[in-house]
Scaffold this active site. Structure first.
Site, PDB file in Angstrom:
ATOM      1  N   GLN A  37       1.067  -1.127   0.019  1.00  0.00           N
ATOM      2  CA  GLN A  37       0.045  -0.370   0.039  1.00  0.00           C
ATOM      3  C   GLN A  37       0.937   1.276  -0.200  1.00  0.00           C
ATOM      4  O   GLN A  37       1.509   1.421   1.087  1.00  0.00           O
ATOM      5  CB  GLN A  37      -0.819  -0.037   1.193  1.00  0.00           C
ATOM      6  CG  GLN A  37      -1.680   1.245   1.178  1.00  0.00           C
ATOM      7  CD  GLN A  37      -2.297   1.440   2.770  1.00  0.00           C
ATOM      8  OE1 GLN A  37      -1.822   0.935   3.715  1.00  0.00           O
ATOM      9  NE2 GLN A  37      -3.457   2.166   2.909  1.00  0.00           N
ATOM     10  N   GLY A  38       0.871   2.014  -1.181  1.00  0.00           N
ATOM     11  CA  GLY A  38       1.616   3.163  -1.170  1.00  0.00           C
ATOM     12  C   GLY A  38       0.674   4.548  -1.196  1.00  0.00           C
ATOM     13  O   GLY A  38       0.599   5.308  -1.932  1.00  0.00           O
ATOM     14  N   SER A  73       1.167   7.198   1.899  1.00  0.00           N
ATOM     15  CA  SER A  73       1.607   7.947   2.760  1.00  0.00           C
ATOM     16  C   SER A  73       3.050   8.592   1.862  1.00  0.00           C
ATOM     17  O   SER A  73       3.448   7.921   1.012  1.00  0.00           O
ATOM     18  CB  SER A  73       2.472   7.579   3.890  1.00  0.00           C
ATOM     19  OG  SER A  73       1.529   6.873   4.804  1.00  0.00           O
ATOM     20  N   SER A 131       5.092  -0.564   3.875  1.00  0.00           N
ATOM     21  CA  SER A 131       5.289  -1.858   4.446  1.00  0.00           C
ATOM     22  C   SER A 131       5.441  -2.991   3.380  1.00  0.00           C
ATOM     23  O   SER A 131       4.808  -2.730   2.566  1.00  0.00           O
ATOM     24  CB  SER A 131       4.248  -2.482   5.488  1.00  0.00           C
ATOM     25  OG  SER A 131       4.218  -1.356   6.491  1.00  0.00           O
ATOM     26  N   GLU A 187      -9.837  -1.306   6.143  1.00  0.00           N
ATOM     27  CA  GLU A 187      -8.402  -1.144   6.698  1.00  0.00           C
ATOM     28  C   GLU A 187      -8.951  -1.545   8.338  1.00  0.00           C
ATOM     29  O   GLU A 187      -8.242  -2.124   9.204  1.00  0.00           O
ATOM     30  CB  GLU A 187      -7.768   0.007   6.413  1.00  0.00           C
ATOM     31  CG  GLU A 187      -6.061  -0.218   6.853  1.00  0.00           C
ATOM     32  CD  GLU A 187      -5.426   1.044   6.264  1.00  0.00           C
ATOM     33  OE1 GLU A 187      -4.460   1.102   6.898  1.00  0.00           O
ATOM     34  OE2 GLU A 187      -5.958   1.950   5.652  1.00  0.00           O
ATOM     35  N   SER A 203      -4.505   7.641  12.981  1.00  0.00           N
ATOM     36  CA  SER A 203      -3.745   7.627  14.351  1.00  0.00           C
ATOM     37  C   SER A 203      -5.149   7.549  15.518  1.00  0.00           C
ATOM     38  O   SER A 203      -6.230   8.011  14.720  1.00  0.00           O
ATOM     39  CB  SER A 203      -3.242   8.687  14.633  1.00  0.00           C
ATOM     40  OG  SER A 203      -3.792   9.867  14.528  1.00  0.00           O
ATOM     41  N   GLU A 260      -5.532   9.780  17.515  1.00  0.00           N
ATOM     42  CA  GLU A 260      -6.057  11.061  17.491  1.00  0.00           C
ATOM     43  C   GLU A 260      -7.032  11.474  16.598  1.00  0.00           C
ATOM     44  O   GLU A 260      -7.991  12.220  16.772  1.00  0.00           O
ATOM     45  CB  GLU A 260      -5.070  12.154  17.603  1.00  0.00           C
ATOM     46  CG  GLU A 260      -4.027  12.358  18.658  1.00  0.00           C
ATOM     47  CD  GLU A 260      -3.043  11.083  19.022  1.00  0.00           C
ATOM     48  OE1 GLU A 260      -2.950  10.280  17.870  1.00  0.00           O
ATOM     49  OE2 GLU A 260      -2.497  10.922  20.058  1.00  0.00           O
TER      50      GLU A 260
HETATM   51  C1  LIG Z   1       4.995   0.290  11.019  1.00  0.00           C
HETATM   52  C2  LIG Z   1       4.082   1.186  10.204  1.00  0.00           C
HETATM   53  C3  LIG Z   1       3.991   0.766   8.982  1.00  0.00           C
HETATM   54  C4  LIG Z   1       3.347   1.689   7.974  1.00  0.00           C
HETATM   55  N1  LIG Z   1       3.136   0.948   6.761  1.00  0.00           N
HETATM   56  C5  LIG Z   1       2.519   1.961   5.850  1.00  0.00           C
HETATM   57  C6  LIG Z   1       1.959   1.312   4.326  1.00  0.00           C
HETATM   58  O1  LIG Z   1       2.279   0.032   4.278  1.00  0.00           O
HETATM   59  N2  LIG Z   1       1.682   2.125   3.680  1.00  0.00           N
HETATM   60  C7  LIG Z   1       1.260   3.519   3.768  1.00  0.00           C
HETATM   61  O2  LIG Z   1       0.824   4.026   2.881  1.00  0.00           O
HETATM   62  N3  LIG Z   1       1.868   4.043   4.924  1.00  0.00           N
HETATM   63  C8  LIG Z   1       2.225   3.270   5.874  1.00  0.00           C
HETATM   64  N4  LIG Z   1       2.612   3.875   7.300  1.00  0.00           N
HETATM   65  C9  LIG Z   1       2.350   5.271   7.463  1.00  0.00           C
HETATM   66  C10 LIG Z   1       1.094   5.521   8.097  1.00  0.00           C
HETATM   67  O3  LIG Z   1       0.049   5.563   7.687  1.00  0.00           O
HETATM   68  C11 LIG Z   1       1.247   6.906   8.688  1.00  0.00           C
HETATM   69  O4  LIG Z   1       2.310   6.748   9.686  1.00  0.00           O
HETATM   70  C12 LIG Z   1       0.059   7.472   9.533  1.00  0.00           C
HETATM   71  O5  LIG Z   1      -0.733   8.061   8.254  1.00  0.00           O
HETATM   72  C13 LIG Z   1       0.521   8.937  10.304  1.00  0.00           C
HETATM   73  O6  LIG Z   1       1.344   9.776   9.474  1.00  0.00           O
HETATM   74  P1  LIG Z   1       2.646  10.337  10.026  1.00  0.00           P
HETATM   75  O7  LIG Z   1       3.504   9.097  10.433  1.00  0.00           O
HETATM   76  O8  LIG Z   1       3.239  11.305   8.947  1.00  0.00           O
HETATM   77  O9  LIG Z   1       2.647  11.100  11.257  1.00  0.00           O
HETATM   78  P2  LIG Z   1       1.603  12.317  11.379  1.00  0.00           P
HETATM   79  O10 LIG Z   1       0.534  12.552  10.525  1.00  0.00           O
HETATM   80  O11 LIG Z   1       2.902  13.514  11.411  1.00  0.00           O
HETATM   81  O12 LIG Z   1       1.017  12.648  13.027  1.00  0.00           O
HETATM   82  C14 LIG Z   1       2.130  12.616  13.896  1.00  0.00           C
HETATM   83  C15 LIG Z   1       1.132  12.851  15.270  1.00  0.00           C
HETATM   84  O13 LIG Z   1       0.288  13.999  15.080  1.00  0.00           O
HETATM   85  C16 LIG Z   1      -0.944  13.778  15.284  1.00  0.00           C
HETATM   86  N5  LIG Z   1      -1.755  14.277  14.406  1.00  0.00           N
HETATM   87  C17 LIG Z   1      -1.902  14.577  13.193  1.00  0.00           C
HETATM   88  N6  LIG Z   1      -2.860  15.322  12.708  1.00  0.00           N
HETATM   89  C18 LIG Z   1      -3.715  15.769  13.853  1.00  0.00           C
HETATM   90  C19 LIG Z   1      -5.000  16.465  13.859  1.00  0.00           C
HETATM   91  N7  LIG Z   1      -5.519  17.085  13.089  1.00  0.00           N
HETATM   92  N8  LIG Z   1      -5.318  16.478  15.294  1.00  0.00           N
HETATM   93  C20 LIG Z   1      -4.595  15.750  16.177  1.00  0.00           C
HETATM   94  N9  LIG Z   1      -3.404  15.081  15.972  1.00  0.00           N
HETATM   95  C21 LIG Z   1      -2.924  15.134  14.975  1.00  0.00           C
HETATM   96  C22 LIG Z   1      -1.084  12.103  14.887  1.00  0.00           C
HETATM   97  O14 LIG Z   1      -2.383  11.726  15.584  1.00  0.00           O
HETATM   98  C23 LIG Z   1       0.226  11.704  15.687  1.00  0.00           C
HETATM   99  O15 LIG Z   1       0.209  11.537  16.901  1.00  0.00           O
HETATM  100  C24 LIG Z   1       2.995   3.007   8.298  1.00  0.00           C
HETATM  101  C25 LIG Z   1       3.509   3.408   9.432  1.00  0.00           C
HETATM  102  C26 LIG Z   1       3.944   2.685  10.295  1.00  0.00           C
HETATM  103  C27 LIG Z   1       4.375   3.154  11.653  1.00  0.00           C
END
Ligand SMILES: Cc1cc2nc3c(=O)[nH]c(=O)nc-3n(C[C@H](O)[C@H](O)[C@H](O)COP(=O)(O)OP(=O)(O)OC[C@H]3O[C@@H](n4cnc5c(N)ncnc54)[C@H](O)[C@@H]3O)c2cc1C
Lengths: 378, 393
Positions: free
Chosen positions: B128-129, B131, B163, B246, B375, B377
């Site tokens: 899944q791509g 992010s 992933s 999901e 997340s 949140e």
């Molecule tokens: C182990 C792992 C596997 C993954 N695998 C994939 C995958 O296969 N394909 C893929 O596409 N992505 C994948 N991801 C990415 C995942 O989808 C993102 O981590 C997720 O969307 C959160 O984005 P970010 O990590 O950039 O965090 P951010 O969006 O930067 O968030 C950081 C913090 O800010 C908070 N936050 C953000 N916006 C708000 C808001 N409006 N109000 C309150 N709090 C907020 C979040 O809740 C979090 O606590 C994976 C992530 C992990 C950890």
């Protein structure tokens, strides 16, 4: 009542901070994380040159003769930078046991060597069936001609891969959980019959599993009195526990700084995520946990320095608090940072891994809650 | 109201149980609990065994190689599968679990016939791509650009945190095809062959050595418009539907039950004051709280399945499954870590065995459950605004 650090304390803390900055980095930690030892001897030696191995030992044994509380600032800085050098095991466990329980000749022989950085020591006391209990001791030492013969297993000996000597708790009389009947022995790494299995710990540092197979030691290897080793051992463990709390508080502060900096810069939905109240409240909770931990830790240090009656209790308060808080703070840091926290590129992950190890070392939160209740008499 | 399975359901459950017991190789039992790596060859082998039995895709029609199970059978199968300790297979995680059901819902007949049989047989592995470095929680702000050129889209940009991309053949992704309107508009849902020229996959070094995620770069990558799912520019709506899948599938409840049982087994082995830790009154209570919370969540799943049987589609309220389930799983792994005592300090020491490895890795890896796929949140905000109808501003 005065928890303020004096200007001498602060000077030492500052020099520790600049040392960690100069000699250590997260880049170095990344490299060392999969190294069997997890630290390097050159940095350890430099620490010895600064007198830090013998900070709290009296001058007559080559020490600086400073109060116990001087260790606080040093450890907070080690904790901030996650400095992996085996200071705590050598100074707070091994050397401290010799200082507090050893004979004059043992002190004269061992402490100057520790001071110079030539000798590393640690304590071996954990056993498989005892969890964190100090008096759970099944490793036996039986009289054998002039000396003793030691048999049994100790687990997760802190910095056990680098220690030149182990101080081992052994059972010389009584049953496995008796407080009486525990005797301490100093056993060199190369003792015949001693099997050492290296273990890697989550924080990138090392430990070892020890198996004693009829290891012979002379009577002169005994530290303190026959059957009465536990009081000294407990006292030293309390000091080491306070010490690790200081390190943990330093780690919490750094984890909070890193997280706050990250969420102030990371933009989602057109704003820094640090502007979202959901995250601000979590960050505030991290701060609250750290503050309480720090105060409990300061109280423990002051109690040890003053030798108050309730010092063991103060130590359990601090460790129960710090173990829980460090884990809480670092887990929250993961939540706030998002996916980046799961990479080796980011520094924050190393704090969670250290929190997991430090939380367990010298007893986890539950152990100290239980010990506190017992000390309180309920 | 009825709490037990019907006779047919019981029969089905017994059949599934017996088959799993018979056909799941010992060396893969309990190997993915902490999210740790399971040898890809073993995964493929087990995938084949399941596929041959016709059970790899519980929700898929038989014509396409699926099992053709009804809602209740699917639940029973999935549950029994995970409580048996059978692994979460990377070969099916993103395909059978995500893109497959979506293609059944939105894909053309050609797309279904082209992609589904291969994902079920294990021929193709999907990732899944979604992010991007600057599009995490704010997924709609994604920037990877796709320009129409004849009957192809030409891609430029970068995806991250993907992933299993290093094992995958295909990726489903979201790209920007129009940036004139609101950010949710002008997104297109696309299937990309990772062997296409111009695709670079770079593994990211992860903290634990398990299943590293990857960055993917697109430089002038040409993708036929036939690989668009749904309509051009309408990808956001499809992605939203996927998030629902999901959310439901991201939480295999059986795996949680299995993890809880693992805690008990570990606490039976660990000794506290010479006696099994599970007999310690403090630990017992902490443990039974987890079992109780897990049972309540299981009951919630039963509620949901009952609703599905009567044809009511789950709405935004399922967000709470993700929040609560993810946080509960973390609590389970935390207690599992406590239950192994000093061994909780271990880092990849094979001699301590799988239980220690799972408990130490699981403690770290489970942190991701409250981050990805929306997340905690974000999910709580959905519950507050879309379920409780609290004012947004
Ligand atoms: C182990 C792992 C596997 C993954 N695998 C994939 C995958 O296969 N394909 C893929 O596409 N992505 C994948 N991801 C990415 C995942 O989808 C993102 O981590 C997720 O969307 C959160 O984005 P970010 O990590 O950039 O965090 P951010 O969006 O930067 O968030 C950081 C913090 O800010 C908070 N936050 C953000 N916006 C708000 C808001 N409006 N109000 C309150 N709090 C907020 C979040 O809740 C979090 O606590 C994976 C992530 C992990 C950890």
């Amino acid at each position: 009542m005065d928890f303020e650090l004096t200007s001498e304390h602060l000077m030492l803390k500052e020099s520790a901070a600049s040392f960690v900055k100069k000699e250590h980095s997260f880049e170095r930690l990344r490299k060392l994380h999969n190294d069997p030892l997890g630290y390097t001897d050159d940095v350890y030696k430099k620490m010895a040159e600064l007198g830090w191995m013998s900070l709290i030992y009296p001058e007559e044994y080559g020490g600086l003769g400073l109060d116990f509380s001087f260790a606080l600032g040093l450890l907070e800085e080690f904790g901030r930078g996650l400095l992996p050098e085996p200071w705590l095991s050598t100074v707070m466990l091994g050397g401290n046991l010799v200082l507090m329980g050893g004979s004059e000749s043992q002190k004269e022989e061992i402490l100057p060597e520790i001071a110079s950085g030539d000798l590393k020591m640690t304590a071996a006391y954990l056993e498989d069936d005892g969890m964190y209990e100090l008096n759970f001791c099944s490793v036996s030492a039986t009289k054998n001609g002039e000396g003793f013969s030691i048999s049994g297993k100790k687990i997760f000996v802190l910095d056990g891969c680098s220690a030149d000597k182990f101080i081992v708790t052994t059972r010389t009389s009584g049953s496995v959980t008796d407080k009486e009947g525990i005797t301490l022995f100093i056993v060199p790494r190369d003792a015949a019959g001693l099997e050492i299995k290296p273990v890697k710990t989550m924080d990138g540092r090392n430990a070892c599993m020890l198996e004693f197979k009829d290891v012979s030691v002379p009577e002169s290897a005994m530290l303190g009195e026959l059957d009465h080793g536990l009081p000294v051992f407990s006292e030293v463990m309390d000091q080491a526990t306070a010490a690790i709390c200081a390190e943990m508080v330093g780690g919490m502060s750094a984890a909070i700084d890193i997280t706050c900096e990250y969420i102030s810069e990371r933009v989602q939905f057109g704003k820094a995520i640090g502007t979202f109240q959901a995250l601000q409240h979590k960050a505030a909770d991290m701060f609250i946990q750290k503050e309480l931990s720090a105060s409990a830790m300061y109280y423990a240090f002051a109690s040890i320095e003053e030798k108050t009656e309730d010092r063991a209790m103060a130590v359990s308060v601090a460790k129960a608090k710090c173990s829980a808080a460090y884990l809480d703070v670092t887990k929250t840091a993961f939540q706030l940072c998002g996916a980046i926290a799961f990479t080796r590129e980011a520094d924050i992950g190393f704090f969670l891994m250290r929190a997991e190890v430090a939380g367990i070392l010298f007893g986890d939160t539950d152990y100290h809650l239980d010990r506190y209740a017992t000390l309180k008499g309920y | 109201m009825q709490v037990s399975y019907s006779q047919d359901e019981q029969k089905f459950r017994d059949e599934v149980r017996a088959w799993l017991k018979e056909n799941t190789p010992d060396e893969i039992i309990a190997q993915t609990l902490g999210g740790s790596t399971l040898d890809p060859e073993l995964q493929k082998k087990y995938h084949k065994i399941l596929a041959e039995k016709g059970w790899i895709g519980p929700a898929f029609p038989k014509e396409l190689g699926g099992a053709g199970f009804g809602e209740m059978e699917q639940f029973i199968f999935n549950y029994e599968y995970s409580v048996s300790g059978a692994p979460r297979l990377k070969t099916q995680l993103m395909s059978v679990g995500m893109i497959g059901p979506l293609l059944l819902q939105f894909g053309t007949k050609e797309q279904q016939e082209r992609f589904i049989p291969d994902m079920l047989s294990g021929e193709t592995i999907w990732c899944q791509g979604f992010s991007e470095p600057n599009a995490g929680s704010d997924l709609a702000s994604l920037k990877t650009k796709a320009e129409l050129d004849g009957d192809e889209l030409v891609l430029y940009g970068q995806k991250t945190w993907i992933s299993i991309a290093d094992h995958a053949d295909w990726m489903f992704t979201l790209v920007r095809t129009d940036s004139s309107g609101r950010k949710q508009q002008g997104i297109t849902f696309l299937l990309v062959d990772l062997k296409s020229p111009g695709v670079t996959v770079r593994p990211i070094e992860a903290l634990t050595d398990h299943a590293p995620f990857c960055e993917i770069f697109f430089d002038n990558v040409r993708v036929p418009v036939a690989n668009i799912v749904g309509k051009m520019h309408d990808g956001w709506n499809i992605a939203k539907a996927l998030m629902q899948h999901e959310r439901l599938n991201a939480f295999p409840i059986g795996e949680l039950v299995y993890a809880v049982e693992t805690v008990r087994k570990n606490a039976e082995k660990t000794k506290f004051r010479g006696k099994p830790l599970i007999e310690d009154p403090v630990f017992r209570r902490k443990y039974s709280l987890l079992e109780i919370d897990c049972q309540a969540l299981l009951d919630t799943f039963f509620m949901l399945i009952s609703q599905l049987k009567t044809g009511t589609a789950p709405g935004p309220q399922t967000s709470f499954l993700k929040v609560y389930g993810g946080e509960l799983y973390q609590r389970v792994m935390d207690l599992d870590h406590e239950a192994i005592g000093s061994y909780g300090m271990s880092w990849y020491n094979e001699e301590f065995g799988n239980d220690v490895h799972q408990a130490t890795m699981g403690m770290i890896n489970s942190r991701s459950l409250t981050i990805w796929g929306g997340s905690s949140e974000i999910q709580r905000t959905i519950i507050a605004t879309q379920v409780l109808n609290l004012p947004r501003k």
